[in-house]
Design a protein around this motif. Structure first.
Motif, PDB file in Angstrom:
ATOM      1  N   ASP A  35      -2.676  13.797  13.308  1.00 31.84           N
ATOM      2  CA  ASP A  35      -1.967  15.006  13.765  1.00 31.84           C
ATOM      3  C   ASP A  35      -0.451  14.901  13.574  1.00 31.84           C
ATOM      4  OD1 ASP A  35      -2.290  12.942  15.694  1.00 31.84           O
ATOM      5  OD2 ASP A  35      -1.537  14.273  17.251  1.00 31.84           O
TER       6      ASP A  35
ATOM      7  N   ILE B 281     -11.153   0.235  15.386  1.00 31.50           N
ATOM      8  CA  ILE B 281     -10.107  -0.022  16.375  1.00 31.50           C
ATOM      9  C   ILE B 281      -9.603   1.264  17.022  1.00 31.50           C
ATOM     10  CG2 ILE B 281      -9.375  -2.199  15.332  1.00 31.50           C
ATOM     11  CD1 ILE B 281      -7.081  -0.795  13.990  1.00 31.50           C
TER      12      ILE B 281
ATOM     13  N   LEU C 163     -10.854  -6.512   9.950  1.00 32.93           N
ATOM     14  CA  LEU C 163      -9.995  -7.498   9.290  1.00 32.93           C
ATOM     15  C   LEU C 163      -9.384  -8.500  10.255  1.00 32.93           C
ATOM     16  CD1 LEU C 163      -7.975  -8.624   7.198  1.00 32.93           C
ATOM     17  CD2 LEU C 163      -6.692  -6.487   7.387  1.00 32.93           C
TER      18      LEU C 163
ATOM     19  N   ARG D  10      -7.901   3.583   4.987  1.00 32.29           N
ATOM     20  CA  ARG D  10      -7.165   4.612   5.722  1.00 32.29           C
ATOM     21  C   ARG D  10      -5.822   4.903   5.059  1.00 32.29           C
ATOM     22  NH1 ARG D  10      -6.212   7.069  10.255  1.00 32.29           N
ATOM     23  NH2 ARG D  10      -4.015   7.173  10.858  1.00 32.29           N
TER      24      ARG D  10
ATOM     25  N   GLU E 141       9.158  -0.334  11.689  1.00 29.29           N
ATOM     26  CA  GLU E 141       8.529  -1.519  11.073  1.00 29.29           C
ATOM     27  C   GLU E 141       9.252  -1.936   9.785  1.00 29.29           C
ATOM     28  OE1 GLU E 141       5.636  -0.903  14.173  1.00 29.29           O
ATOM     29  OE2 GLU E 141       7.042   0.333  13.086  1.00 29.29           O
TER      30      GLU E 141
ATOM     31  N   THR F  92       0.386  -5.260  17.089  1.00 26.86           N
ATOM     32  CA  THR F  92      -1.049  -5.126  17.373  1.00 26.86           C
ATOM     33  C   THR F  92      -1.879  -5.892  16.346  1.00 26.86           C
ATOM     34  OG1 THR F  92      -2.870  -3.548  17.572  1.00 26.86           O
ATOM     35  CG2 THR F  92      -1.086  -2.924  16.105  1.00 26.86           C
TER      36      THR F  92
ATOM     37  N   ARG G 260      -7.877   7.000  15.197  1.00 31.26           N
ATOM     38  CA  ARG G 260      -6.924   7.068  14.085  1.00 31.26           C
ATOM     39  C   ARG G 260      -6.652   8.523  13.654  1.00 31.26           C
ATOM     40  NH1 ARG G 260      -7.038   1.839  11.511  1.00 31.26           N
ATOM     41  NH2 ARG G 260      -4.902   2.252  10.922  1.00 31.26           N
TER      42      ARG G 260
ATOM     43  N   ARG H 295      -9.168  -2.028  20.540  1.00 32.79           N
ATOM     44  CA  ARG H 295      -8.978  -3.156  19.651  1.00 32.79           C
ATOM     45  C   ARG H 295      -9.330  -4.478  20.341  1.00 32.79           C
ATOM     46  NH1 ARG H 295      -4.266  -3.792  15.100  1.00 32.79           N
ATOM     47  NH2 ARG H 295      -5.665  -4.825  13.627  1.00 32.79           N
TER      48      ARG H 295
ATOM     49  N   VAL I  21      -1.341  -0.102  21.444  1.00 34.97           N
ATOM     50  CA  VAL I  21      -1.216   0.714  20.228  1.00 34.97           C
ATOM     51  C   VAL I  21      -2.517   1.409  19.870  1.00 34.97           C
ATOM     52  CG1 VAL I  21      -0.691   0.659  17.750  1.00 34.97           C
ATOM     53  CG2 VAL I  21       0.670  -0.720  19.353  1.00 34.97           C
ATOM     54  N   PHE I  22      -3.628   0.656  19.884  1.00 33.01           N
ATOM     55  CA  PHE I  22      -4.927   1.257  19.546  1.00 33.01           C
ATOM     56  C   PHE I  22      -5.820   1.281  20.785  1.00 33.01           C
ATOM     57  CE2 PHE I  22      -4.421   2.098  15.197  1.00 33.01           C
ATOM     58  CZ  PHE I  22      -3.635   1.099  14.649  1.00 33.01           C
TER      59      PHE I  22
ATOM     60  N   LEU J 120       0.841  -1.216   0.000  1.00 31.00           N
ATOM     61  CA  LEU J 120       0.000   0.000   0.000  1.00 31.00           C
ATOM     62  C   LEU J 120       0.871   1.259   0.000  1.00 31.00           C
ATOM     63  CD1 LEU J 120      -2.827  -1.084   2.480  1.00 31.00           C
ATOM     64  CD2 LEU J 120      -2.987  -0.842  -0.007  1.00 31.00           C
TER      65      LEU J 120
ATOM     66  N   TYR K   1       5.122   9.987  18.586  1.00 30.47           N
ATOM     67  CA  TYR K   1       4.875   8.541  18.633  1.00 30.47           C
ATOM     68  C   TYR K   1       5.380   7.966  17.309  1.00 30.47           C
ATOM     69  CZ  TYR K   1       2.508   4.035  18.934  1.00 30.47           C
ATOM     70  OH  TYR K   1       2.248   2.692  18.985  1.00 30.47           O
ATOM     71  N   PRO K   2       5.991   6.790  17.295  1.00 27.15           N
ATOM     72  CA  PRO K   2       6.564   6.261  16.042  1.00 27.15           C
ATOM     73  C   PRO K   2       5.471   5.742  15.110  1.00 27.15           C
ATOM     74  CG  PRO K   2       6.918   4.681  17.807  1.00 27.15           C
ATOM     75  CD  PRO K   2       6.281   5.887  18.447  1.00 27.15           C
ATOM     76  N   SER K   3       4.710   6.677  14.528  1.00 27.10           N
ATOM     77  CA  SER K   3       3.607   6.312  13.625  1.00 27.10           C
ATOM     78  C   SER K   3       4.155   5.750  12.316  1.00 27.10           C
ATOM     79  CB  SER K   3       2.767   7.565  13.325  1.00 27.10           C
ATOM     80  OG  SER K   3       2.079   7.414  12.106  1.00 27.10           O
ATOM     81  N   VAL K   4       3.647   4.562  11.910  1.00 26.92           N
ATOM     82  CA  VAL K   4       4.098   3.925  10.670  1.00 26.92           C
ATOM     83  C   VAL K   4       3.712   4.788   9.468  1.00 26.92           C
ATOM     84  CG1 VAL K   4       3.857   1.873   9.209  1.00 26.92           C
ATOM     85  CG2 VAL K   4       3.907   1.628  11.702  1.00 26.92           C
TER      86      VAL K   4
HETATM   87  C1  EPZ Z   1      -0.333   0.893  10.130  1.00 28.52           C
HETATM   88  O1  EPZ Z   1      -1.419   1.785  10.394  1.00 28.52           O
HETATM   89  C2  EPZ Z   1      -0.957  -0.395   9.625  1.00 28.52           C
HETATM   90  N1  EPZ Z   1      -1.734  -0.140   8.411  1.00 28.52           N
HETATM   91  C3  EPZ Z   1      -1.887  -0.984  10.688  1.00 28.52           C
HETATM   92  O2  EPZ Z   1      -2.361  -2.240  10.196  1.00 28.52           O
HETATM   93  C4  EPZ Z   1      -1.074  -1.241  11.959  1.00 28.52           C
HETATM   94  O3  EPZ Z   1      -1.919  -1.732  12.964  1.00 28.52           O
HETATM   95  C5  EPZ Z   1      -0.430   0.073  12.410  1.00 28.52           C
HETATM   96  O4  EPZ Z   1       0.410   0.611  11.341  1.00 28.52           O
HETATM   97  C6  EPZ Z   1       0.463  -0.124  13.636  1.00 28.52           C
HETATM   98  O5  EPZ Z   1       1.465  -1.029  13.348  1.00 28.52           O
HETATM   99  C7  EPZ Z   1      -1.074   0.019   7.234  1.00 28.52           C
HETATM  100  O6  EPZ Z   1       0.144  -0.033   7.156  1.00 28.52           O
HETATM  101  C8  EPZ Z   1      -1.930   0.250   6.025  1.00 28.52           C
HETATM  102  P1  EPZ Z   1       0.127   4.260  13.132  1.00 28.52           P
HETATM  103  P2  EPZ Z   1      -1.118   3.353  10.739  1.00 28.52           P
HETATM  104  O7  EPZ Z   1       0.098   5.583  12.488  1.00 28.52           O
HETATM  105  O8  EPZ Z   1       0.041   3.826   9.958  1.00 28.52           O
HETATM  106  C9  EPZ Z   1      -1.700   6.885  16.630  1.00 28.52           C
HETATM  107  C10 EPZ Z   1      -3.965  -3.871   9.599  1.00 28.52           C
HETATM  108  O9  EPZ Z   1      -4.746  -4.579  10.251  1.00 28.52           O
HETATM  109  N2  EPZ Z   1      -1.483   8.016  15.723  1.00 28.52           N
HETATM  110  O10 EPZ Z   1       1.440   3.619  13.449  1.00 28.52           O
HETATM  111  O11 EPZ Z   1      -2.402   4.071  10.612  1.00 28.52           O
HETATM  112  C11 EPZ Z   1      -2.838   5.980  16.142  1.00 28.52           C
HETATM  113  O12 EPZ Z   1      -4.096   6.491  16.558  1.00 28.52           O
HETATM  114  C12 EPZ Z   1      -3.786  -2.399   9.962  1.00 28.52           C
HETATM  115  O13 EPZ Z   1      -3.266  -4.273   8.631  1.00 28.52           O
HETATM  116  C13 EPZ Z   1      -1.716   9.315  16.196  1.00 28.52           C
HETATM  117  O14 EPZ Z   1      -2.084   9.524  17.343  1.00 28.52           O
HETATM  118  O15 EPZ Z   1      -0.721   3.217  12.280  1.00 28.52           O
HETATM  119  C14 EPZ Z   1      -2.506   4.667  16.786  1.00 28.52           C
HETATM  120  O16 EPZ Z   1      -2.985   4.658  18.104  1.00 28.52           O
HETATM  121  C15 EPZ Z   1      -4.640  -1.989  11.163  1.00 28.52           C
HETATM  122  N3  EPZ Z   1      -1.536  10.351  15.334  1.00 28.52           N
HETATM  123  C16 EPZ Z   1      -0.971   4.646  16.786  1.00 28.52           C
HETATM  124  O17 EPZ Z   1      -0.557   6.010  16.616  1.00 28.52           O
HETATM  125  C17 EPZ Z   1      -1.134  10.168  14.031  1.00 28.52           C
HETATM  126  O18 EPZ Z   1      -0.971  11.167  13.293  1.00 28.52           O
HETATM  127  C18 EPZ Z   1      -0.366   3.807  15.678  1.00 28.52           C
HETATM  128  O19 EPZ Z   1      -0.784   4.352  14.459  1.00 28.52           O
HETATM  129  C19 EPZ Z   1      -0.910   8.847  13.578  1.00 28.52           C
HETATM  130  C20 EPZ Z   1      -1.089   7.787  14.437  1.00 28.52           C
END
Ligand code: EPZ
Length: 430
Positions: free
Chosen positions: A124, A118, A370, A92, A188, A304, A121, A331, A327-328, A26, A160-163
């Motif tokens: 920010d 979950i 999912l 998303r 990751e 997660t 999301r 969930r 993480v979420f 993706l 936070y280490p957002s992916v």
């Molecule tokens: C990716 O989502 C994955 N999706 C998710 O997989 C996975 O669960 C997640 O990373 C964590 O590993 C894809 O890669 C398409 P994050 P992402 O930003 O990038 C908070 C699946 O089942 N956050 O790392 O959206 C957020 O709310 C899916 O395949 C903020 O607060 O995850 C969450 O609590 C589900 N502000 C945490 O960080 C932001 O701007 C992790 O989110 C961004 C995120």
């Protein structure tokens, strides 16, 4: 939505070859927007989320197609930077197009991705980082309008280490003037994969897989032919399914070290896990001792995306297992459904306390998302009697031919397609 009818109790035996990781493909599809040349992604799975992402970049004017194995993209004629909400709402990950669109076109109009089952999301972290790179962002209700004409490199620290935010900023900065650093970046494997593709396209990025990523802006990117990493969540899901049902399964074309956090939990338990560079063989008689306390956390800790599945497994272990979802924020949608099948789970805030039972009993349950769907299938494969799992279209988002894969391993699983009755009007109108 379709449903599965599952007659539980069969052991799983056989071999499964994995395809490319949904959560990497993706992001790599988004990266293809950065060049006017061809990008080919090899050995990709036939998933709804991937199809929807390709629809979105086609709506931007790119040419994207999938031949059942490889994805071919040419974004030379892409020009529409106003990404439709109808399509964006389908997944998303559409928000991880913002970075590359700004890098190439210097402008974008997108919608805030909604929350889901979950969690809220929020985005920010993405937006704060883009502002630090000089992107002018106006928010009007759920519309985000970006002007990146003055975007340049800068130093960013994530709270936070957002992916997704790591992937978005890597792509936003790839052609920006000067150097960009991301501190507290996500580690990751899918981030590493994106760095590898971008560098193959001519970018200058270092540090993916560590907390500090640096991006030296370059003038232009060219095309590439790339084989993404295998799907670590699909691998972990299969390993957990064998542990729940018993049997012996070999998973090929995988990266065992991507799920060492799962193997850690299985040490000194009643199962055997053998692995090589790209192969895992899991053997189990279907009964485990209680697992050690589990906490989901960013990579390399327990993912997660395997939490619902390992919750389903924990209900079958002798003793009590505790799982904390860090993480979420919500969930645990699978818990109520697993309880319908006899699981004994007590959720207190972010922690589920799971007391082992002998076996699940067949019941009618419903997938809420999912990974919840995958967890319910694992429970149903173990259950005594017949189970119905509703809304399995969710599972098609992340697992290719899930029922065929399991059937090939000996599971008694049938997909019942909901007859999509056309509305009477449509029939008369034709
Ligand atoms: C990716 O989502 C994955 N999706 C998710 O997989 C996975 O669960 C997640 O990373 C964590 O590993 C894809 O890669 C398409 P994050 P992402 O930003 O990038 C908070 C699946 O089942 N956050 O790392 O959206 C957020 O709310 C899916 O395949 C903020 O607060 O995850 C969450 O609590 C589900 N502000 C945490 O960080 C932001 O701007 C992790 O989110 C961004 C995120």
């Amino acid at each position: 939505m379709d449903k599965y009818i599952i007659h539980g109790g069969n052991k799983l035996k056989g071999t499964v070859a994995l395809k490319a990781a949904k959560n990497s493909v993706l992001a790599l599809i988004a990266a293809s927007v950065l060049t006017e040349e061809d990008v080919v992604l090899k050995n990709c799975p036939d998933l709804v989320d991937i199809a929807n992402k390709l629809k979105i970049i086609n709506s931007m004017g790119a040419k994207a197609l999938y031949n059942g194995k490889d994805i071919f993209i040419n974004a030379k004629n892409a020009s529409n930077t106003d990404i439709s909400n109808t399509l964006a709402k389908t997944l998303r990950s559409s928000f991880v197009l913002l970075g590359p669109v700004l890098a190439r076109f210097k402008r974008a109009k997108v919608y805030l991705p909604g929350g889901c089952d979950i969690g809220a999301r929020p985005v920010d972290i993405h937006l704060d980082a883009l502002r630090k790179l000089g992107v002018r962002i106006t928010e009007n209700k759920n519309r985000i309008i970006c002007d990146a004409s003055a975007m340049k490199g800068g130093d960013i620290v994530f709270k936070y280490p957002s992916v997704g935010a790591t992937q978005n900023i890597m792509m936003a900065a790839v052609c920006a003037d000067g150097k960009t650093t991301i501190s507290n970046a996500a580690k990751e494997p899918e981030v590493n994969d994106l760095q590898n593709l971008l560098n193959m396209m001519g970018a200058k990025i270092e540090g993916a897989g560590t907390s500090l990523i640096s991006i030296e802006g370059v003038r232009k990117l060219h095309g590439a032919i790339y084989k993404p990493i295998p799907d670590r969540i699909a691998a972990g899901t299969l390993v957990i399914a064998v542990l729940a049902c018993g049997g012996e399964v070999t998973v090929t074309n995988c990266c065992p070290y991507h799920i060492f956090s799962l193997f850690e939990l299985l040490k000194n338990n009643y199962c055997s896990v053998d692995y090589g560079d790209d192969i895992i063989t899991i053997k189990s008689d279907g009964r485990l001792a209680a697992l050690p306390d589990i906490f989901t956390d960013p990579y390399p800790y327990f993912p997660t995306d395997l939490q619902p599945q390992i919750t389903a497994l924990s209900a079958l272990c002798y003793g009590t297992t505790r799982i904390t979802e860090k993480v979420f924020e919500k969930r645990f949608n699978h818990v109520k459904e697993l309880e319908k099948m006899g699981a004994q789970i007590y959720v207190n805030d972010k922690t589920a306390i799971i007391r082992g039972i002998d076996e699940y009993k067949g019941a009618e349950v419903t997938a809420r998302d999912l990974r919840c769907g995958a967890a319910l299938v694992i429970a149903a494969l173990n259950a005594k009697g017949i189970s119905i799992v509703n809304d399995v279209d969710y599972i098609d988002r992340g697992y290719e031919n899930f029922e065929e894969t399991l059937k090939g391993l000996g599971a008694d699983i049938t997909r019942v397609r909901e007859c999509r009755r056309k509305s009477l009007k449509k029939i008369f109108d034709k």
